[in-house]
Design a protein around this motif. Sequence first.
Motif, PDB file in Angstrom:
ATOM      1  N   SER A 111       2.396   4.506  -0.497  1.00 32.01           N
ATOM      2  CA  SER A 111       1.649   3.586   0.364  1.00 32.01           C
ATOM      3  C   SER A 111       1.532   4.091   1.792  1.00 32.01           C
ATOM      4  O   SER A 111       0.710   3.610   2.563  1.00 32.01           O
ATOM      5  CB  SER A 111       2.325   2.209   0.368  1.00 32.01           C
ATOM      6  OG  SER A 111       3.575   2.277   1.043  1.00 32.01           O
ATOM      7  N   HIS A 112       2.367   5.069   2.166  1.00 30.59           N
ATOM      8  CA  HIS A 112       2.344   5.697   3.492  1.00 30.59           C
ATOM      9  C   HIS A 112       2.684   4.730   4.632  1.00 30.59           C
ATOM     10  O   HIS A 112       2.524   5.060   5.791  1.00 30.59           O
ATOM     11  CB  HIS A 112       0.989   6.356   3.781  1.00 30.59           C
ATOM     12  CG  HIS A 112       0.604   7.370   2.750  1.00 30.59           C
ATOM     13  ND1 HIS A 112       1.320   8.524   2.529  1.00 30.59           N
ATOM     14  CD2 HIS A 112      -0.425   7.376   1.849  1.00 30.59           C
ATOM     15  CE1 HIS A 112       0.753   9.219   1.560  1.00 30.59           C
ATOM     16  NE2 HIS A 112      -0.295   8.540   1.116  1.00 30.59           N
ATOM     17  N   GLN A 113       3.120   3.516   4.299  1.00 37.43           N
ATOM     18  CA  GLN A 113       3.606   2.579   5.322  1.00 37.43           C
ATOM     19  C   GLN A 113       4.778   1.810   4.744  1.00 37.43           C
ATOM     20  O   GLN A 113       4.673   1.213   3.676  1.00 37.43           O
ATOM     21  CB  GLN A 113       2.520   1.606   5.778  1.00 37.43           C
ATOM     22  CG  GLN A 113       3.056   0.565   6.774  1.00 37.43           C
ATOM     23  CD  GLN A 113       1.970  -0.333   7.326  1.00 37.43           C
ATOM     24  OE1 GLN A 113       0.851   0.106   7.574  1.00 37.43           O
ATOM     25  NE2 GLN A 113       2.297  -1.615   7.534  1.00 37.43           N
ATOM     26  N   ILE A 114       5.890   1.850   5.441  1.00 36.10           N
ATOM     27  CA  ILE A 114       7.100   1.188   4.988  1.00 36.10           C
ATOM     28  C   ILE A 114       7.641   0.319   6.119  1.00 36.10           C
ATOM     29  O   ILE A 114       7.674   0.748   7.277  1.00 36.10           O
ATOM     30  CB  ILE A 114       8.170   2.207   4.556  1.00 36.10           C
ATOM     31  CG1 ILE A 114       7.693   2.995   3.326  1.00 36.10           C
ATOM     32  CG2 ILE A 114       9.500   1.523   4.258  1.00 36.10           C
ATOM     33  CD1 ILE A 114       8.636   4.089   2.905  1.00 36.10           C
ATOM     34  N   THR A 115       8.048  -0.886   5.762  1.00 37.43           N
ATOM     35  CA  THR A 115       8.726  -1.763   6.724  1.00 37.43           C
ATOM     36  C   THR A 115      10.226  -1.651   6.510  1.00 37.43           C
ATOM     37  O   THR A 115      10.718  -1.898   5.404  1.00 37.43           O
ATOM     38  CB  THR A 115       8.286  -3.222   6.554  1.00 37.43           C
ATOM     39  OG1 THR A 115       6.876  -3.317   6.744  1.00 37.43           O
ATOM     40  CG2 THR A 115       8.994  -4.108   7.577  1.00 37.43           C
ATOM     41  N   LEU A 126      16.700 -14.508  16.749  1.00 40.03           N
ATOM     42  CA  LEU A 126      15.826 -13.708  15.899  1.00 40.03           C
ATOM     43  C   LEU A 126      16.679 -12.583  15.317  1.00 40.03           C
ATOM     44  O   LEU A 126      16.871 -11.550  15.948  1.00 40.03           O
ATOM     45  CB  LEU A 126      14.646 -13.159  16.699  1.00 40.03           C
ATOM     46  CG  LEU A 126      13.758 -14.206  17.382  1.00 40.03           C
ATOM     47  CD1 LEU A 126      12.656 -13.539  18.198  1.00 40.03           C
ATOM     48  CD2 LEU A 126      13.146 -15.162  16.352  1.00 40.03           C
ATOM     49  N   ARG A 127      17.215 -12.807  14.122  1.00 44.67           N
ATOM     50  CA  ARG A 127      18.270 -11.948  13.583  1.00 44.67           C
ATOM     51  C   ARG A 127      17.761 -10.686  12.916  1.00 44.67           C
ATOM     52  O   ARG A 127      18.559  -9.812  12.577  1.00 44.67           O
ATOM     53  CB  ARG A 127      19.118 -12.725  12.581  1.00 44.67           C
ATOM     54  CG  ARG A 127      19.953 -13.843  13.193  1.00 44.67           C
ATOM     55  CD  ARG A 127      21.057 -14.246  12.241  1.00 44.67           C
ATOM     56  NE  ARG A 127      21.983 -13.142  11.994  1.00 44.67           N
ATOM     57  CZ  ARG A 127      22.960 -13.174  11.082  1.00 44.67           C
ATOM     58  NH1 ARG A 127      23.104 -14.240  10.333  1.00 44.67           N
ATOM     59  NH2 ARG A 127      23.768 -12.153  10.915  1.00 44.67           N
ATOM     60  N   TYR A 128      16.450 -10.567  12.701  1.00 42.50           N
ATOM     61  CA  TYR A 128      15.958  -9.450  11.910  1.00 42.50           C
ATOM     62  C   TYR A 128      14.959  -8.612  12.707  1.00 42.50           C
ATOM     63  O   TYR A 128      13.987  -9.130  13.261  1.00 42.50           O
ATOM     64  CB  TYR A 128      15.301  -9.968  10.625  1.00 42.50           C
ATOM     65  CG  TYR A 128      16.237 -10.827   9.820  1.00 42.50           C
ATOM     66  CD1 TYR A 128      17.185 -10.256   8.982  1.00 42.50           C
ATOM     67  CD2 TYR A 128      16.198 -12.218   9.925  1.00 42.50           C
ATOM     68  CE1 TYR A 128      18.067 -11.046   8.260  1.00 42.50           C
ATOM     69  CE2 TYR A 128      17.077 -13.011   9.202  1.00 42.50           C
ATOM     70  CZ  TYR A 128      18.007 -12.413   8.369  1.00 42.50           C
ATOM     71  OH  TYR A 128      18.881 -13.191   7.665  1.00 42.50           O
ATOM     72  N   GLU A 129      15.210  -7.311  12.763  1.00 40.79           N
ATOM     73  CA  GLU A 129      14.288  -6.383  13.388  1.00 40.79           C
ATOM     74  C   GLU A 129      13.442  -5.736  12.294  1.00 40.79           C
ATOM     75  O   GLU A 129      13.973  -5.111  11.368  1.00 40.79           O
ATOM     76  CB  GLU A 129      15.039  -5.307  14.167  1.00 40.79           C
ATOM     77  CG  GLU A 129      14.102  -4.327  14.870  1.00 40.79           C
ATOM     78  CD  GLU A 129      14.851  -3.227  15.600  1.00 40.79           C
ATOM     79  OE1 GLU A 129      14.191  -2.464  16.335  1.00 40.79           O
ATOM     80  OE2 GLU A 129      16.085  -3.125  15.429  1.00 40.79           O
ATOM     81  N   ALA A 130      12.128  -5.886  12.390  1.00 39.82           N
ATOM     82  CA  ALA A 130      11.196  -5.288  11.438  1.00 39.82           C
ATOM     83  C   ALA A 130      10.592  -4.041  12.077  1.00 39.82           C
ATOM     84  O   ALA A 130       9.943  -4.118  13.130  1.00 39.82           O
ATOM     85  CB  ALA A 130      10.097  -6.276  11.065  1.00 39.82           C
ATOM     86  N   ILE A 131      10.809  -2.890  11.459  1.00 36.59           N
ATOM     87  CA  ILE A 131      10.383  -1.603  11.997  1.00 36.59           C
ATOM     88  C   ILE A 131       9.311  -1.024  11.076  1.00 36.59           C
ATOM     89  O   ILE A 131       9.554  -0.826   9.883  1.00 36.59           O
ATOM     90  CB  ILE A 131      11.568  -0.629  12.106  1.00 36.59           C
ATOM     91  CG1 ILE A 131      12.710  -1.274  12.916  1.00 36.59           C
ATOM     92  CG2 ILE A 131      11.137   0.689  12.719  1.00 36.59           C
ATOM     93  CD1 ILE A 131      14.021  -0.526  12.800  1.00 36.59           C
ATOM     94  N   SER A 135       3.472   7.224   7.550  1.00 40.60           N
ATOM     95  CA  SER A 135       3.534   8.612   7.109  1.00 40.60           C
ATOM     96  C   SER A 135       2.117   9.158   6.947  1.00 40.60           C
ATOM     97  O   SER A 135       1.609   9.332   5.832  1.00 40.60           O
ATOM     98  CB  SER A 135       4.293   8.716   5.782  1.00 40.60           C
ATOM     99  OG  SER A 135       4.272  10.035   5.300  1.00 40.60           O
ATOM    100  N   PRO A 136       1.429   9.447   8.077  1.00 43.06           N
ATOM    101  CA  PRO A 136       0.045   9.933   7.984  1.00 43.06           C
ATOM    102  C   PRO A 136      -0.072  11.335   7.387  1.00 43.06           C
ATOM    103  O   PRO A 136      -1.084  11.675   6.792  1.00 43.06           O
ATOM    104  CB  PRO A 136      -0.433   9.905   9.439  1.00 43.06           C
ATOM    105  CG  PRO A 136       0.823  10.044  10.242  1.00 43.06           C
ATOM    106  CD  PRO A 136       1.885   9.335   9.461  1.00 43.06           C
ATOM    107  N   GLN A 142       8.195   6.201  13.472  1.00 41.26           N
ATOM    108  CA  GLN A 142       8.236   4.781  13.821  1.00 41.26           C
ATOM    109  C   GLN A 142       7.083   4.472  14.754  1.00 41.26           C
ATOM    110  O   GLN A 142       6.866   5.160  15.753  1.00 41.26           O
ATOM    111  CB  GLN A 142       9.564   4.430  14.489  1.00 41.26           C
ATOM    112  CG  GLN A 142       9.658   2.972  14.921  1.00 41.26           C
ATOM    113  CD  GLN A 142      10.996   2.635  15.565  1.00 41.26           C
ATOM    114  OE1 GLN A 142      12.007   3.264  15.274  1.00 41.26           O
ATOM    115  NE2 GLN A 142      10.999   1.652  16.444  1.00 41.26           N
ATOM    116  N   THR A 143       6.318   3.429  14.437  1.00 39.44           N
ATOM    117  CA  THR A 143       5.164   3.076  15.262  1.00 39.44           C
ATOM    118  C   THR A 143       5.377   1.809  16.078  1.00 39.44           C
ATOM    119  O   THR A 143       4.909   1.706  17.205  1.00 39.44           O
ATOM    120  CB  THR A 143       3.918   2.891  14.379  1.00 39.44           C
ATOM    121  OG1 THR A 143       4.167   1.850  13.413  1.00 39.44           O
ATOM    122  CG2 THR A 143       3.574   4.188  13.659  1.00 39.44           C
TER     123      THR A 143
END
Length: 367
Positions: A111-115, A126-131, A135-136, A142-143
């Motif tokens: 998928s070339h994009q992972i969270t 806000l307990r969760y960091e979404a990164i 992968s172009p 990390q974007t």
Amino acid sequence: MLVDMVCKRCNTDILGKLEMLRSSPIGIARAFFQPHGRDRGKHTTAPGIQARRKQMANESGYPDEVDFGPHAKPIVLPQLKITGEKSFTSTAAGPDELRSFVTTLSALFQSHQITCIRKRGPEHQLRYEAIIMLSPDKTFIQTESSFQAKPPRGGIWLERYDETDAEDVTPAATILQKLDGGLVLKTSSATVEDALDFFAQAVEQISYDSQVTRDIEGPLISVGMTTTVGVMERVIAKNGINLLAHYLGRDYVTDPGFRQIKDSILTGTPSVPADLVENDRIKQVLNAAPEHHHVFYLTRTRRSGGRAAITMIAHLYGVPLLIRLTLDAPEPHPPFPVFFLVDYVNHEVKLQSEAEYAEALPAMWAK
């Protein structure tokens, strides 16, 4: 049991975060004795153990990540481990589990994009960091990142190896799939970006023909958990107050005589007054309960002026713990002592008087 009595702030917001049953010695006993948690239909699972390390010794020196099934049977999770600059190992409970795991990873990397999701401490609202990792050109970078109250779905959870208590060689990184299907990336010397790059190439190189299947007799399991002294006693004492409220009514436990134990339950200060039961006769009586049952034994000692001291013995998975709920409360009028029998397989609670409980063990009471 406590219709219109439960305070959400205390029961959920404060005590719910203690997670005593999964991250304490009682959690280990629960995993061995209790075949499953609450009935959630097809989502019913074995009781979990919350620990920072659950590993099984491996001949290679790189331990395998495991979890526990019914009666604490260790299950090797499907995983890939970086063991050298260009080398990796793959492990799973069986060939089918490994194939399914690799298929999941392959679809994810294509998928070339992972969270990626990193959990923060309970002090953060806000307990969760979404990164977001992109992968172009087959290299992950990390974007952006954001902080959220709930974790996004379908991501990879990020964890770090705790090398201070490692008993074996720690891999540079491991990617694994938990029993509930969630993916976890654990890193030590590798960065998250480098680990994702490595595993994206590794899934394309796995040869199932070279896989070896073998049974492991007497596996060596290592469990490392962090517990807070006094937490278990606070949660058990809360159960005692709830049982009193159910038996004697809400107004009874609002008496000022319960103020100290309530402060202990909510804040940990002062500590909950608790002791292990050493009296052999009491232990015999409690051990005579039906199989797969906890026992909560409530007694009172009369004091002057129409007051009484209330004590509870909680017999959980064979271990009796005495907790003094109050030294000065109104003399209760209903019969005492009483027994609450908790069927932890069927999740049912039964109240019995001393006479009713004694009917199940007449020979012992006669001694």
